[in-house]
Design a protein around this motif. Structure first.
Motif, PDB file in Angstrom:
ATOM      1  N   ARG A   1      31.405  39.411  38.050  1.00  0.00           N
ATOM      2  CA  ARG A   1      30.269  38.217  38.188  1.00  0.00           C
ATOM      3  C   ARG A   1      31.262  37.043  37.470  1.00  0.00           C
ATOM      4  NH1 ARG A   1      26.262  42.057  36.807  1.00  0.00           N
ATOM      5  NH2 ARG A   1      26.475  41.318  34.576  1.00  0.00           N
ATOM      6  N   ARG A   2      31.811  37.068  36.387  1.00  0.00           N
ATOM      7  CA  ARG A   2      32.392  35.954  35.549  1.00  0.00           C
ATOM      8  C   ARG A   2      33.689  35.560  36.375  1.00  0.00           C
ATOM      9  NH1 ARG A   2      33.345  38.468  31.283  1.00  0.00           N
ATOM     10  NH2 ARG A   2      35.567  39.227  31.676  1.00  0.00           N
ATOM     11  N   ALA A   3      34.356  36.236  37.163  1.00  0.00           N
ATOM     12  CA  ALA A   3      35.462  35.935  38.163  1.00  0.00           C
ATOM     13  C   ALA A   3      34.808  35.236  39.077  1.00  0.00           C
ATOM     14  CB  ALA A   3      36.244  37.266  38.384  1.00  0.00           C
ATOM     15  N   LEU A   4      33.865  35.741  39.995  1.00  0.00           N
ATOM     16  CA  LEU A   4      33.370  35.134  41.298  1.00  0.00           C
ATOM     17  C   LEU A   4      32.758  33.863  40.663  1.00  0.00           C
ATOM     18  CD1 LEU A   4      31.680  38.004  42.987  1.00  0.00           C
ATOM     19  CD2 LEU A   4      33.952  36.898  43.410  1.00  0.00           C
ATOM     20  N   GLU A   5      32.218  33.528  39.489  1.00  0.00           N
ATOM     21  CA  GLU A   5      31.844  32.262  39.251  1.00  0.00           C
ATOM     22  C   GLU A   5      32.947  31.324  38.846  1.00  0.00           C
ATOM     23  OE1 GLU A   5      28.789  29.802  38.543  1.00  0.00           O
ATOM     24  OE2 GLU A   5      28.410  31.654  39.218  1.00  0.00           O
ATOM     25  N   GLN A   6      33.811  31.966  38.218  1.00  0.00           N
ATOM     26  CA  GLN A   6      35.197  31.009  38.105  1.00  0.00           C
ATOM     27  C   GLN A   6      36.033  30.502  39.230  1.00  0.00           C
ATOM     28  OE1 GLN A   6      37.915  32.524  35.063  1.00  0.00           O
ATOM     29  NE2 GLN A   6      36.392  32.723  33.668  1.00  0.00           N
TER      30      GLN A   6
ATOM     31  N   ARG B   1      43.522  26.466  31.651  1.00  0.00           N
ATOM     32  CA  ARG B   1      42.990  25.053  31.214  1.00  0.00           C
ATOM     33  C   ARG B   1      41.541  24.682  32.161  1.00  0.00           C
ATOM     34  NH1 ARG B   1      48.415  21.392  29.979  1.00  0.00           N
ATOM     35  NH2 ARG B   1      48.919  22.236  28.182  1.00  0.00           N
ATOM     36  N   ALA B   2      41.945  24.875  33.422  1.00  0.00           N
ATOM     37  CA  ALA B   2      40.701  24.604  34.222  1.00  0.00           C
ATOM     38  C   ALA B   2      39.698  25.866  34.208  1.00  0.00           C
ATOM     39  CB  ALA B   2      41.192  24.445  35.677  1.00  0.00           C
ATOM     40  N   GLY B   3      39.910  26.824  33.465  1.00  0.00           N
ATOM     41  CA  GLY B   3      38.657  27.764  33.438  1.00  0.00           C
ATOM     42  C   GLY B   3      38.664  28.763  34.705  1.00  0.00           C
ATOM     43  N   TRP B   4      39.961  29.279  35.278  1.00  0.00           N
ATOM     44  CA  TRP B   4      39.529  30.097  36.235  1.00  0.00           C
ATOM     45  C   TRP B   4      40.708  31.204  36.219  1.00  0.00           C
ATOM     46  CZ3 TRP B   4      43.744  29.441  39.953  1.00  0.00           C
ATOM     47  CH2 TRP B   4      44.089  28.188  39.747  1.00  0.00           C
ATOM     48  N   LEU B   5      41.327  31.372  35.031  1.00  0.00           N
ATOM     49  CA  LEU B   5      42.233  32.470  35.000  1.00  0.00           C
ATOM     50  C   LEU B   5      41.657  33.891  34.927  1.00  0.00           C
ATOM     51  CD1 LEU B   5      45.153  33.261  34.157  1.00  0.00           C
ATOM     52  CD2 LEU B   5      44.525  32.955  31.844  1.00  0.00           C
ATOM     53  N   ASP B   6      40.566  34.197  34.574  1.00  0.00           N
ATOM     54  CA  ASP B   6      39.841  35.312  34.932  1.00  0.00           C
ATOM     55  C   ASP B   6      39.769  35.715  36.168  1.00  0.00           C
ATOM     56  OD1 ASP B   6      39.505  36.083  32.234  1.00  0.00           O
ATOM     57  OD2 ASP B   6      37.391  35.105  32.166  1.00  0.00           O
ATOM     58  N   ALA B   7      39.452  34.601  37.416  1.00  0.00           N
ATOM     59  CA  ALA B   7      39.300  34.959  38.536  1.00  0.00           C
ATOM     60  C   ALA B   7      40.626  35.166  39.090  1.00  0.00           C
ATOM     61  CB  ALA B   7      39.081  33.568  39.226  1.00  0.00           C
ATOM     62  N   VAL B   8      41.826  34.514  38.671  1.00  0.00           N
ATOM     63  CA  VAL B   8      43.042  34.992  39.099  1.00  0.00           C
ATOM     64  C   VAL B   8      43.162  36.407  38.531  1.00  0.00           C
ATOM     65  CG1 VAL B   8      45.781  34.771  38.380  1.00  0.00           C
ATOM     66  CG2 VAL B   8      44.135  32.574  38.851  1.00  0.00           C
ATOM     67  N   ARG B   9      42.715  36.885  37.342  1.00  0.00           N
ATOM     68  CA  ARG B   9      43.177  38.189  37.096  1.00  0.00           C
ATOM     69  C   ARG B   9      42.445  39.163  37.751  1.00  0.00           C
ATOM     70  NH1 ARG B   9      41.717  36.425  31.019  1.00  0.00           N
ATOM     71  NH2 ARG B   9      43.795  36.008  30.105  1.00  0.00           N
ATOM     72  N   TYR B  10      41.375  38.926  38.219  1.00  0.00           N
ATOM     73  CA  TYR B  10      40.515  39.703  38.978  1.00  0.00           C
ATOM     74  C   TYR B  10      41.044  40.189  40.452  1.00  0.00           C
ATOM     75  CZ  TYR B  10      36.400  41.313  41.689  1.00  0.00           C
ATOM     76  OH  TYR B  10      35.754  42.155  42.533  1.00  0.00           O
ATOM     77  N   PHE B  11      41.347  38.829  41.062  1.00  0.00           N
ATOM     78  CA  PHE B  11      41.803  39.165  42.420  1.00  0.00           C
ATOM     79  C   PHE B  11      42.990  39.607  42.440  1.00  0.00           C
ATOM     80  CE2 PHE B  11      38.179  35.959  43.550  1.00  0.00           C
ATOM     81  CZ  PHE B  11      37.422  36.597  44.440  1.00  0.00           C
ATOM     82  N   SER B  12      43.763  39.388  41.296  1.00  0.00           N
ATOM     83  CA  SER B  12      45.048  40.172  41.225  1.00  0.00           C
ATOM     84  C   SER B  12      44.830  41.755  41.237  1.00  0.00           C
ATOM     85  CB  SER B  12      46.001  39.605  40.157  1.00  0.00           C
ATOM     86  OG  SER B  12      47.252  40.709  39.919  1.00  0.00           O
ATOM     87  N   SER B  13      43.891  42.075  40.361  1.00  0.00           N
ATOM     88  CA  SER B  13      43.702  43.358  40.057  1.00  0.00           C
ATOM     89  C   SER B  13      43.402  44.406  41.365  1.00  0.00           C
ATOM     90  CB  SER B  13      42.775  43.616  38.944  1.00  0.00           C
ATOM     91  OG  SER B  13      41.521  43.032  39.363  1.00  0.00           O
ATOM     92  N   MET B  14      42.344  43.207  42.301  1.00  0.00           N
ATOM     93  CA  MET B  14      41.838  44.024  43.546  1.00  0.00           C
ATOM     94  C   MET B  14      42.886  44.348  44.661  1.00  0.00           C
ATOM     95  SD  MET B  14      38.926  44.821  42.124  1.00  0.00           S
ATOM     96  CE  MET B  14      38.333  45.514  43.763  1.00  0.00           C
ATOM     97  N   SER B  15      44.003  43.796  44.312  1.00  0.00           N
ATOM     98  CA  SER B  15      44.978  43.910  45.269  1.00  0.00           C
ATOM     99  C   SER B  15      45.570  45.152  45.507  1.00  0.00           C
ATOM    100  CB  SER B  15      45.959  42.604  45.286  1.00  0.00           C
ATOM    101  OG  SER B  15      46.969  42.922  44.194  1.00  0.00           O
TER     102      SER B  15
END
Length: 322
Positions: A22-27, A118-132
């Motif tokens: 949820r946090r990743a999708l929001e970011q 800085r822009a607050g979407w690093l968790d989204a990067v981590r999440y979509f990386s982990s789902m690959s």
């Protein structure tokens, strides 16, 4: 009693996983999806690299020359700063591999991915990386190698290029009962060109479905805009006279495309794999977010001319919430 503890543990893991998602999708709403996808792919590349460092340094109980050379080319001057701590970990037996993996990962996030942080979407990067699949294969390969090398240190360590090839060749993930293993099995039954074509076609169908629902909700089942788009993309598809609601139209189209255009309606495992792959790519949640934006906006600001699918998709590609 042990079963109850496992159930509670499993529930906790599931809750954490869902909160992370949820946090990743929001970011993810804070950045255009193509930029997020590129960053996630690059993050995965760094994961492959740092896991190689971790495995080799841990097993060698030192920093081999080839590791130092690779680090100097990718992380200039970093090794000089962290070498004393890594060597101290080697001496004390405190996990030198984990130490160098952590230090290089932090460096990458503070240097390569600083804009996302800085822009607050690093968790989204981590999440979509982990789902690959590439990330899952890299972690599975590291887990397997770590066990092997703890039992018997190899006479010669693989170069980073060799490590990359071995990761790419992984056929069995560490959790073979997971849906990801089904995805990997399906990918391996098709050529890269076939898989890419099917994945793109399904992604295109999902995006078209979102656009169609928006237009049909306003113009109804006789929409000329939708009819024109369907004639160009799926000329053999025709609606039943009794099909009225936008969701019914979309459902009928999806069934027809899977059966006739893609020919995979009876290939349950391939279809499940494609659905998992497409739904866990940054493009899909981005399209859904933009569709919700249009759904809220269009009733109050009915445009003089509704956008074509290509116009809508182009706008969706560049959309993000400020």
């Amino acid at each position: 009693m042990p079963m109850q503890r496992n159930q509670r543990g499993g529930s906790l893991i599931d809750r954490v996983r869902h909160q992370t998602e949820r946090r990743a999708l929001e970011q993810a709403k804070r950045v255009p999806w193509k930029r997020l996808a590129a960053a996630a792919d690059e993050y995965t590349d760094w994961q492959v690299f740092t896991l190689w460092l971790r495995a080799v340094v841990e097993a060698a109980s030192s920093i081999p020359i080839m590791v130092a050379q690779e680090m100097e080319s990718r992380t200039p001057q970093l090794l000089g700063r962290i070498r004393p701590d890594v060597e101290a970990a080697v001496k004390n037996g405190n996990g030198a591999g984990a130490r160098i993996w952590q230090d290089v990962s932090v460096w990458a996030e503070l240097n390569v991915f600083i804009a996302a942080k800085r822009a607050g979407w690093l968790d989204a990067v981590r999440y979509f990386s982990s789902m690959s699949l590439c990330s899952m294969k890299a972690w599975s390969y590291w887990e397997n190698i770590d066990k092997q090398w703890r039992a018997a240190t190899p006479k010669e360590f693989p170069t980073y290029a060799q490590w990359q090839c071995e990761v790419a060749a992984v056929a069995r993930l560490s959790n073979p009962d997971n849906i990801a293993q089904q995805v990997l099995d399906s990918v391996r039954t098709l050529s890269e060109a076939e898989w890419s074509k099917l994945a793109y076609s399904l992604s295109d169908l999902m995006a078209l479905s979102l656009w169609m629902e928006l237009v049909l909700d306003i113009e109804g089942p006789t929409s000329e805009l939708v009819s024109k788009e369907l004639a160009e993309k799926y000329g053999g598809f025709s609606l039943s006279p009794n099909t009225m609601g936008s969701k019914e139209v979309v459902r009928a189209l999806n069934e027809w495309v899977l059966d006739h255009a893609l020919g995979i309606s009876d290939q349950k495992q391939v279809l499940a794999a494609l659905s998992f792959h497409v739904s866990h790519h940054p493009a899909y949640p981005a399209m859904r977010t933009y569709a919700l934006h249009c759904h809220d906006l269009w009733p109050d600001e009915y445009p003089d001319r509704l956008p074509s699918f290509e116009e809508w998709r182009e706008a969706a590609d560049g959309y993000f919430e400020k």
